[in-house]
Write a protein that holds these residues in place. Structure first.
Motif, mmCIF file in Angstrom:
data_model
loop_
_atom_site.group_PDB
_atom_site.id
_atom_site.type_symbol
_atom_site.label_atom_id
_atom_site.label_comp_id
_atom_site.label_asym_id
_atom_site.label_seq_id
_atom_site.Cartn_x
_atom_site.Cartn_y
_atom_site.Cartn_z
ATOM 1 N N PHE A 7 -32.944 22.873 -23.068
ATOM 2 C CA PHE A 7 -32.430 21.398 -22.809
ATOM 3 C C PHE A 7 -31.286 21.311 -21.478
ATOM 4 C CE2 PHE A 7 -34.494 20.247 -26.554
ATOM 5 C CZ PHE A 7 -35.662 19.211 -26.317
ATOM 6 N N ALA A 212 -34.350 15.280 -32.201
ATOM 7 C CA ALA A 212 -33.455 15.516 -31.320
ATOM 8 C C ALA A 212 -32.280 14.852 -32.389
ATOM 9 C CB ALA A 212 -33.791 15.123 -30.136
ATOM 10 N N THR A 213 -31.378 15.886 -32.350
ATOM 11 C CA THR A 213 -29.427 15.443 -33.166
ATOM 12 C C THR A 213 -29.152 15.050 -31.641
ATOM 13 O OG1 THR A 213 -28.460 17.723 -32.325
ATOM 14 C CG2 THR A 213 -29.615 17.041 -34.915
ATOM 15 N N PRO A 214 -27.641 13.938 -32.069
ATOM 16 C CA PRO A 214 -27.090 13.296 -30.866
ATOM 17 C C PRO A 214 -26.219 14.352 -30.149
ATOM 18 C CG PRO A 214 -26.561 12.324 -32.683
ATOM 19 C CD PRO A 214 -27.743 13.091 -33.322
ATOM 20 N N MET A 216 -27.244 17.258 -29.387
ATOM 21 C CA MET A 216 -28.954 17.959 -28.745
ATOM 22 C C MET A 216 -29.199 17.170 -27.015
ATOM 23 S SD MET A 216 -31.967 18.942 -29.936
ATOM 24 C CE MET A 216 -31.686 20.307 -30.688
ATOM 25 N N ALA B 75 -32.411 12.820 -37.822
ATOM 26 C CA ALA B 75 -33.008 14.013 -36.828
ATOM 27 C C ALA B 75 -33.451 14.083 -37.057
ATOM 28 C CB ALA B 75 -32.330 13.839 -36.016
ATOM 29 N N ARG B 79 -37.572 16.067 -38.051
ATOM 30 C CA ARG B 79 -38.207 17.046 -37.658
ATOM 31 C C ARG B 79 -39.143 17.607 -39.035
ATOM 32 N NH1 ARG B 79 -33.233 20.325 -35.584
ATOM 33 N NH2 ARG B 79 -32.697 19.393 -34.175
ATOM 34 N N ILE B 106 -37.411 21.059 -29.590
ATOM 35 C CA ILE B 106 -36.387 20.690 -30.777
ATOM 36 C C ILE B 106 -35.616 21.304 -31.684
ATOM 37 C CG2 ILE B 106 -35.320 18.513 -31.914
ATOM 38 C CD1 ILE B 106 -37.266 16.830 -29.721
#
Lengths: 300, 222
Positions: A7, A212-214, A216, B75, B79, B106
């Motif tokens: 990303f 997606a994590t914060p 990321m 998050a 997944r 991701i």
């Protein structure tokens, strides 16, 4: 790790593919830092000039009669032990004549036809670069002026004090300007990133749905911010260097005698500090913008 | 697999959506969520994937309470889930391939594996050869297939579908349902909110009917 890297690289690739979206913010940072760099450069030239003046700062104490060894020691003990005295140099009549003729060689004939050497003996006192205790300095100067052996004191004290005051004043102005520019750049990057987040809100929402994590989401944008800062400051410094070199060439060509010391460009360490300052401010702006967005939209 | 215990949720005005709602969905189930508009189908789905939180009660997915998770934990939960929406939620400036590959990106899956899995997912929904197409060039049915491919590309344990056929004509709706059936046959738990009563008889599924802030009707399909 691989996901973060992907990303980050994608965000940089998009920056390159759509440069016009980002060029405005780089340009504005560049203009701001050009202003900062230019004012800092002018300030440092002025400071150098004043330092040069200070280093050349002498007080000439003209004496009524030449001093014997014991009188000289007494005079030196009385007036030359202060912390602001760098050098205390007794100049007898022969040395005074030599100094005078070095400075004004045309007067050689005129001096030689005189029976006596008319030049007075003096105690030439060189001052330290910075006089901190101005009150004690004034008292010391007064003591010199009221010494019965002294006919006249040619002091640059007032001028020196003005130099020091001016340096402090300019120092303050430069720091204030630097802070102001910093806040401005911070606001600019914050605003740009906020708008970017709003324009990409669907994209961000879908990424969050996909897991997606914060971090990321935050990392590529914060690194983009760092890139803005680096590019903005880099271009500003490059432009400044180009103009400085041109200016120097022009001055050397047309006014070779005007400058009493060589102009110098910002030192490497100053350039690095400026770069770091730009990057830190841009990163903070980007980080705050993303964090605020994620905080305001906690679960999309 | 999914367990709702005494879940209460109200609109901002205080009108209750759920009152002490209890429900359990087992691994491998196919569940239809039915009910009138505003009965809370979407809200229940959103609570399952952590987009909304109950006012009271717990919602557990795989034994973990979703309502107590922080952003990072939500998050991570997502997944292991696939979600399909009525409005597709595709990223316009990404190709079909990139849209479908997003969950794998991701997860940090290797490039060659992404290629393999995306092509497999696209073939499952009958969209081979559409990799380089942008969503704007696709019909509604094709967009929904892309969304399904994206939802299943990482082999999720649970697939949530919120009115996936709401924007499609009956023929396309039937095709989409067939895709869901084939995914279910591979062991994926599916929860689908729908208005389409015609679907209910075509598949052996459990039906949760939401009415008066409760699940009022559960019956195994014939």
């Amino acid at each position: 790790m691989r996901a973060h890297l992907y990303f980050i690289l994608t965000s940089f690739r998009k920056m390159l593919l759509e440069p016009f979206k980002h060029i405005l913010v780089v340009l504005t940072i560049m203009i701001s830092f050009f202003g900062v760099g230019l004012s800092y450069l002018c300030f440092s030239q002025f400071k150098d000039l004043i330092n040069h003046q200070k280093d050349a700062q002498w007080i000439y104490v003209y004496l009524q009669t030449p001093l014997g060894d014991s009188q000289l020691q007494g005079f030196q003990a009385e007036h030359c032990g202060e912390p602001w005295v760098k050098l205390c140099q007794y100049v007898d009549q022969a040395q005074a004549k030599e100094k005078f003729l070095n400075q004004y060689p045309d007067f050689k004939g005129a001096l030689e036809i005189l029976d006596e050497n008319p030049l007075p003996v003096s105690m030439d006192i060189q001052l330290q670069a910075l006089v901190e205790d101005k009150a004690a300095f004034a008292l010391w100067l007064q003591g010199l002026q009221t010494n019965p052996k002294v006919t006249r004191v040619d002091d640059g004290g007032t001028r020196l004090a003005r130099f020091i005051d001016m340096m402090r004043f300019i120092d303050g102005i430069v720091w204030a300007a630097l802070m102001f520019m910093g806040v401005m750049i911070f606001g600019l990057v914050y605003n740009t990133i906020s708008l970017l987040m709003i324009s990409k809100k669907d994209h961000i929402a879908i990424m969050r749905l996909a897991g997606a994590t914060p971090r990321m989401l935050r990392l590529p944008i914060v690194l983009n911010g760092a890139c803005y800062g680096l590019a903005g400051v880099g271009v500003a410094l490059g432009l400044l260097f180009f103009l400085f070199t041109k200016f120097n060439v022009y001055m050397d060509q047309y006014f070779p005698d005007v400058l009493i010391h060589r102009l110098r460009f910002l030192h490497v360490s100053e350039q690095i500090w400026m770069m770091l300052f730009g990057i830190v401010v841009s990163v903070l702006g980007a980080w705050l913008a993303v964090s605020r967005y994620l905080y305001k939209h906690p679960i999309q | 697999m999914i367990e709702c215990q005494l879940v209460c949720k109200a609109f901002d005005q205080g009108v209750p959506i759920f009152k002490d709602l209890n429900a359990a969905i087992d691994r491998g189930d196919f569940v239809f969520l039915t009910g009138k508009s505003g009965s809370g189908k979407t809200t229940l789905m959103r609570m399952i994937f952590g987009q909304a939180r109950p006012d009271r009660g717990t919602i557990k997915v795989d034994g973990k309470d979703v309502s107590k998770m922080n952003q990072r934990q939500v998050a991570m939960l997502r997944r292991s889930m696939g979600v399909v929406f009525q409005d597709f939620k595709l990223i316009k400036d990404m190709t079909v391939f990139e849209n479908v590959a997003l969950p794998l990106r991701i997860l940090g899956v290797a490039k060659y594996m992404i290629e393999h899995k995306v092509n497999l997912a696209l073939s499952k929904v009958g969209l081979e050869g559409f990799s380089k197409t942008y969503p704007s060039s696709l019909s509604g049915g094709e967009k929904q297939r892309v969304a399904i491919a994206r939802a299943v590309v990482n082999d999720p344990k649970i697939l949530l579908a919120d009115e996936p056929t709401g924007n499609l004509d009956p023929h396309l709706s039937r095709e989409i349902l067939d895709i869901f059936k084939s995914i279910h046959l591979r062991g994926t738990t599916i929860v689908m909110a729908t208005h389409e009563h015609a679907f209910l008889d075509t598949i052996q599924a459990r039906i949760f009917h939401l009415e008066d802030a409760k699940i009022t009707h559960r019956n195994p399909a014939a």
